[in-house]
Every structure is written in structure tokens, then in C-alpha cells.
Design an enzyme around this catalytic site. Sequence first.
Site: not given
Ligand code: GLN
Length: 310
Positions: A258, A188, A64, A61, A240
Site C-alpha cells: 500500500v 504483523y 506477506k 503487504s 489483491y
Molecule cells: N499495513 C497495511 C494493512 O495491513 C498493509 C496492507 C497493504 O499493503 N495493502 O492494512
Amino acid sequence: MNKLLERLIEKNRYLVQYGQVASYIPKLKSANPEDIGICILDMEGNIYCSGVYNKKFTIQSISKVIALMLALVDNGEEEVFTRVGLESTDEPFNSFYKLDLSLENKPANPMINSGAIVTTSLIRGSYEEKFNKILNTIRKITNNNNIGYNKEVYESEKETGDRNRAIAYLLKNKGLLEGDVEEVLDVYFKQCSIELDLIDLAKIGLFLANGCKTLDGSYQGCNTEIATILIAVMTTCGMYDFSGEFAARVGIPSKSGVSGGILSVVPNKYGIGIYGPALDDHGNSIAGFGILKDLSNELGLNIFKICGRN
Ligand code: GLN
């Protein structure tokens, strides 16, 4: 500084027992939950690292932030923020039920999956060009052309990405996403799979801290207005549904992923990269939070800090 970093890692090491590594794909599940590392870069070009800092991991993430920068550069604020909001959320990162409520007309912000899929779709170019733009931007920021993406992670993301697929199709249905849904998702998943180490991550932090300009001035990613938006969005949405508490207790604009990475920015001062794959319930590095909280206190880095007069 190195001594301080070592001490903070040791102090927060106990936290990993309360966390868990991400388990939705095998590669992330195989991460060592005991790993903790940190790198800090300052404006003089000094670099301080401690712990496990040369292991590569996928940015997930954290990508992003870069996607948002590129979407803003390509389209301008107005176009981007009619399709994705600038409001924090108390929902988990992969939640999307609200998007289907009649009151909601766009994802809350660009740091949750629904918002990020929109920003990725807004980057100009074919789907190959979109991904290459993200990768090349990260290469320019870090001055490291060896950065690539992890194919195994990308393929697993794609294979297990039904929730993101559901989000993207809903976005398309609501008129928020243009183009081929599977192609946007492909970008993505690939951007989440970009792999780097903590020195690279700290360089991205310093780039942001320096108004989206590399220290040597060789690359300016966007203007200072956009740089300010990126830092603000990281502050309000980067961790988050823990972003509010994180802002109150740490006060360092940050974005987590994540796989256990945290990108942190002390505006005009430091770029910080943290790695610790044991995650808390929100999907943030559990030891990373502890270390950043202590670091913020000890070095006075909280951007909301009040200097009281007695
Ligand atoms: N690849 C993960 C997803 O889209 C990335 C999300 C994350 O890092 N929280 O679910």
C-alpha cells in the site's frame, strides 16, 4: 536497458493523476504521488535502475511473501494450508466478512490481510523471534544489515489497525490463530513497517526468481517446491482483487504494497522492484502497473506468453 526504463517511466507518468497515495496514516499520506522508480536485477548480477530508486519506503503487504515462506519452512505445506487457502479472491485486501460465513473455514489466501495474519502467527518462536526472523531473512536476501523498520509507521499502523484487530480476533475465535492476538498483530504491523529501497526490493525479486537462493549462493531460504508455491501465490493473489487482470495483461508474478511498492519476479531471469505511491482503487501502484505491462510486452516477459507457430 536504462534507456528503456527511462522511456517507460516517462510514458506512464501521466497515470499518477488518476491515482491516490494511501491516506490511513500520516507517513504514507506524505509520500510524493509523482515519484516513480524501477530497478531490475538479472542473473549475471547486472543492475539497472531509473527514476526515484534510492528513496526508502515501507514494504507493507510485500512482507506477506516472506512471512509465507517462513511459515512454510517452519510448519510444512499441510499445516499451513489447513489454516489458509490457496484461492484468489475478488474482495479487497482488508475484507473479512466472508470469514464469518458458515461456509468459509479459512482465509482465501496468504496475500490478503486475514491470511497473512495467520501465516505470521505460524512462524515459530516468540513474537520477538517471529519479527526478527522476518527482518533477518530480508537482511540475508539483500545482504544489507542496515535494513530496519520505520518506528513512526509501525506506531501508526498499531494505532489505526482496528480493522486488522477485528480480523485477528475473528481468526482466533474460529480457531485459526493461536497465541496472543495483540502480539501476533504487533509482529504483523512491524513487518509491514520494514523499510528498504528499490535495489533491496529487486534483490528480493531475484532471490525468488532464483528459487529462493541468493545469487552468490550464500543463503537458501527454502526448497524449490516452496519457491514454486510462492511464485504461484504471487501470480494468483499478489495484486489483491486485481490479480486476475494483472496476470492476463502483465503475466509477471508480483506482490504489491500500500506504500506503492511492487515486487516482481520473472522466474529464472529477473528480479524487479517498482515504486510509485499513487495507487489505483485496488491499492496497487497505478504507474507501476502501466510500466510492468509495457516492460512485459517489450521484453517478452509474460510467463503465459504463447509462441505461436504459423
Ligand atoms: N499495513 C497495511 C494493512 O495491513 C498493509 C496492507 C497493504 O499493503 N495493502 O492494512
